[in-house]
Design a protein around this motif. Sequence first.
Motif, PDB file in Angstrom:
ATOM      1  N   HIS A 222       0.701  -1.166  -0.079  1.00 19.54           N
ATOM      2  CA  HIS A 222       0.105   0.133   0.053  1.00 19.54           C
ATOM      3  C   HIS A 222       0.924   1.157   0.119  1.00 19.54           C
ATOM      4  O   HIS A 222       1.680   1.256   0.684  1.00 19.54           O
ATOM      5  N   LEU A 223       0.617   2.097  -0.872  1.00 20.89           N
ATOM      6  CA  LEU A 223       1.408   3.518  -1.063  1.00 20.89           C
ATOM      7  C   LEU A 223       0.760   4.638  -0.371  1.00 20.89           C
ATOM      8  O   LEU A 223      -0.303   4.682  -0.877  1.00 20.89           O
ATOM      9  N   LEU A 224       1.511   5.218   0.412  1.00 19.88           N
ATOM     10  CA  LEU A 224       0.950   6.567   0.965  1.00 19.88           C
ATOM     11  C   LEU A 224       1.728   7.565   0.457  1.00 19.88           C
ATOM     12  O   LEU A 224       2.893   7.940   0.871  1.00 19.88           O
ATOM     13  N   ARG A 225       1.086   8.439  -0.403  1.00 21.21           N
ATOM     14  CA  ARG A 225       1.951   9.690  -1.083  1.00 21.21           C
ATOM     15  C   ARG A 225       1.345  10.655  -0.255  1.00 21.21           C
ATOM     16  O   ARG A 225       0.347  11.176  -0.315  1.00 21.21           O
ATOM     17  N   LEU A 226       2.539  11.435   0.189  1.00 16.90           N
ATOM     18  CA  LEU A 226       2.291  12.585   1.165  1.00 16.90           C
ATOM     19  C   LEU A 226       1.784  13.711   0.375  1.00 16.90           C
ATOM     20  O   LEU A 226       0.946  14.548   0.872  1.00 16.90           O
ATOM     21  N   GLN A 227       2.237  13.927  -0.882  1.00 18.54           N
ATOM     22  CA  GLN A 227       1.735  14.825  -1.681  1.00 18.54           C
ATOM     23  C   GLN A 227       0.277  14.925  -1.883  1.00 18.54           C
ATOM     24  O   GLN A 227      -0.521  15.822  -2.255  1.00 18.54           O
ATOM     25  N   ASP A 228      -0.211  13.855  -1.557  1.00 22.98           N
ATOM     26  CA  ASP A 228      -1.769  13.626  -1.867  1.00 22.98           C
ATOM     27  C   ASP A 228      -2.583  14.343  -0.590  1.00 22.98           C
ATOM     28  O   ASP A 228      -3.768  14.448  -0.827  1.00 22.98           O
ATOM     29  N   PHE A 229      -1.801  14.742   0.426  1.00 19.40           N
ATOM     30  CA  PHE A 229      -2.493  15.316   1.402  1.00 19.40           C
ATOM     31  C   PHE A 229      -1.980  16.806   1.830  1.00 19.40           C
ATOM     32  O   PHE A 229      -1.150  17.161   1.320  1.00 19.40           O
ATOM     33  N   LYS A 230      -2.903  17.438   2.521  1.00 14.44           N
ATOM     34  CA  LYS A 230      -2.729  18.879   2.586  1.00 14.44           C
ATOM     35  C   LYS A 230      -2.150  18.999   4.107  1.00 14.44           C
ATOM     36  O   LYS A 230      -2.758  19.036   5.139  1.00 14.44           O
ATOM     37  N   ILE A 231      -0.784  18.913   4.165  1.00 12.83           N
ATOM     38  CA  ILE A 231      -0.028  19.192   5.348  1.00 12.83           C
ATOM     39  C   ILE A 231       0.482  20.450   5.567  1.00 12.83           C
ATOM     40  O   ILE A 231       1.284  20.929   4.702  1.00 12.83           O
ATOM     41  N   LEU A 232       0.152  21.133   6.643  1.00 13.34           N
ATOM     42  CA  LEU A 232       0.530  22.349   6.887  1.00 13.34           C
ATOM     43  C   LEU A 232       1.733  22.477   7.569  1.00 13.34           C
ATOM     44  O   LEU A 232       1.977  21.614   8.560  1.00 13.34           O
ATOM     45  N   PRO A 233       2.655  23.599   7.852  1.00 12.75           N
ATOM     46  CA  PRO A 233       3.572  23.388   8.729  1.00 12.75           C
ATOM     47  C   PRO A 233       2.984  23.821  10.017  1.00 12.75           C
ATOM     48  O   PRO A 233       1.945  24.208  10.316  1.00 12.75           O
ATOM     49  N   CYS A 234       3.972  23.412  11.180  1.00 10.20           N
ATOM     50  CA  CYS A 234       3.652  23.630  12.438  1.00 10.20           C
ATOM     51  C   CYS A 234       3.490  25.056  12.623  1.00 10.20           C
ATOM     52  O   CYS A 234       4.218  26.030  12.484  1.00 10.20           O
ATOM     53  N   ARG A 235       2.253  25.312  13.569  1.00 11.24           N
ATOM     54  CA  ARG A 235       1.863  26.941  13.815  1.00 11.24           C
ATOM     55  C   ARG A 235       2.749  26.859  15.170  1.00 11.24           C
ATOM     56  O   ARG A 235       2.291  28.015  15.816  1.00 11.24           O
ATOM     57  N   GLY A 236       3.268  26.305  15.872  1.00  7.12           N
ATOM     58  CA  GLY A 236       3.764  26.286  17.316  1.00  7.12           C
ATOM     59  C   GLY A 236       2.889  26.123  18.275  1.00  7.12           C
ATOM     60  O   GLY A 236       1.846  25.976  18.084  1.00  7.12           O
ATOM     61  N   CYS A 237       3.542  26.179  19.534  1.00  7.21           N
ATOM     62  CA  CYS A 237       2.632  25.732  20.665  1.00  7.21           C
ATOM     63  C   CYS A 237       1.998  26.963  21.286  1.00  7.21           C
ATOM     64  O   CYS A 237       1.125  26.958  22.106  1.00  7.21           O
TER      65      CYS A 237
END
Length: 71
Positions: A54-69
């Motif tokens: 099973h392949l999980l392509r990270l480009q297929d997800f909307k991954i945003l940068p960390c906003r910090g704590c």
Amino acid sequence: MSKKTTHLLRNGGVTEVIGMKKILGIIGSPRKLGNSEIMIKEISRHISVPHELHLLRLQDFKILPCRGCYH
């Protein structure tokens, strides 16, 4: 109840497997069918144990940068 499957091995032997192994390939490259994906598929092809890839392509997800704590 697990499904029992029979597999013919490359050396001519037969093995029975209860359920099939699952392998997760995580592709971090932004390029589809790039070197990372080719490498994962090639490694999978050389694994002698019967498995599903099973392949999980990270480009297929909307991954945003960390906003910090503190936000």
